[in-house]
Design an enzyme around this catalytic site. Structure first.
Site, mmCIF file in Angstrom:
data_model
loop_
_atom_site.group_PDB
_atom_site.id
_atom_site.type_symbol
_atom_site.label_atom_id
_atom_site.label_comp_id
_atom_site.label_asym_id
_atom_site.label_seq_id
_atom_site.Cartn_x
_atom_site.Cartn_y
_atom_site.Cartn_z
ATOM 1 C CB ALA A 78 -0.920 -0.004 1.214
ATOM 2 N N GLY A 123 0.368 -4.929 0.930
ATOM 3 C CA GLY A 123 -0.835 -4.996 0.115
ATOM 4 C C GLY A 123 -0.666 -5.817 -1.145
ATOM 5 C CD GLU A 126 -2.545 -7.059 3.373
ATOM 6 O OE1 GLU A 126 -3.072 -7.118 4.495
ATOM 7 O OE2 GLU A 126 -2.122 -5.990 2.871
ATOM 8 C CD GLU A 146 1.597 -5.193 6.165
ATOM 9 O OE1 GLU A 146 1.020 -5.200 5.068
ATOM 10 O OE2 GLU A 146 2.249 -6.182 6.585
#
Length: 275
Positions: A78, A123, A126, A146
């Site tokens: 992200a 992300g 993910e 993260e």
């Protein structure tokens, strides 16, 4: 297909290739890209011609090569530059925003294949896990970094990773923030296949062709049975399967497939049309 700022869509017969293209950010996901993904997936799911979607990352600049490298990054995560200013409500909103297209990848009637070319971090890992199948190039790198940034995975990582590789391995990856290479991702069941990087898209398209050769409606119903039954107790899950088994036995494609197998009236070709 519509035009998008951060995405590229190409259709080849029954296969669509959706590339995430933010080369300056190594294809990281920001709010704009997530919104575009949601719109693009809605458009693809409504297209009866498309049976399989391949999700991949667009080329990113590589200093060593002195030019664009199609294998450098799938999705590097992200967009941290956007997330830096988030407070709790904004972060929750961002996570829920991403969950919408991620669940579309998981639940859309088309089969979704992640062709992971390079970095699949945060992300990126993910979104690959939201796809039905993952094929990785030999240089792919997976990780959930993260906790090293003072946060936790927010796009489904704590949930999908544990379901794919088991709770112990998921905790190790998330708690240590250590990246893993493609061969280790294959060993623990995170990816279905690892191929030389030049063979990534040919391998993904070859798998798409195998899937497309079968009855598309039956494949989509099988996908729904797996997804919806996975978290049920076995008794209710088997009943769900029986109900869906009944549904597909009342279709044109069932008659085509079994008729060809039994050579009814001398017919051996199958003309699957349901979707």
């Amino acid at each position: 297909m519509s035009d998008y700022k951060n995405l590229k869509i190409e259709q080849d017969g029954a296969t669509a290739v959706l590339s995430i293209c933010r080369p300056k950010a190594l294809n990281a996901l920001n709010s704009e890209t997530i919104d575009e993904l949601n719109d693009a997936l809605t458009e693809i799911e409504a297209n009866d011609e498309i049976k399989v979607l391949i999700l991949t990352g667009g080329p990113c600049f590589n200093k060593k090569l002195g030019g664009d490298d199609p294998y450098r990054s799938f999705v590097a995560g992200a967009d941290i530059s956007e997330m830096y200013g988030f407070d709790a409500p904004a972060a929750r909103k961002f996570g829920m925003k991403a969950s919408v297209p991620f669940f579309k990848l998981m639940n859309m009637r088309q089969v979704t294949i992640a062709a992971v070319n390079g970095f699949a971090l945060g992300g990126g890992c993910e979104i690959s896990m939201a796809c039905d199948i993952r094929i990785a190039s030999e240089n792919a790198i997976f990780g959930q970094p993260e906790c090293g940034l003072g946060i936790i995975p927010g796009f489904g990582g704590t949930q999908r990773l544990a379901r794919l590789v088991g709770m112990g391995r998921a905790k190790e990856m998330i708690f240590t923030c250590e990246n893993i290479k493609a061969d280790e991702a294959y060993r623990i069941g995170l990816v279905n296949k690892v191929v030389p990087k030049e063979e990534l898209m040919p391998a993904a398209k070859a798998m798409a062709e195998k899937i497309e050769a079968n009855a598309s409606y039956a494949v989509s119903v099988a996908k729904a049975a797996i997804n919806n039954g996975y978290d049920m107790d076995i008794k209710n899950a088997v009943e769900l399967e029986a109900n869906l088994f009944g549904v597909v036995n009342d279709t044109h494609d069932k008659k085509e497939g079994m008729g060809a197998f039994l050579k009814i009236d001398g017919k051996t070709d199958k003309n699957f049309t349901d979707f």
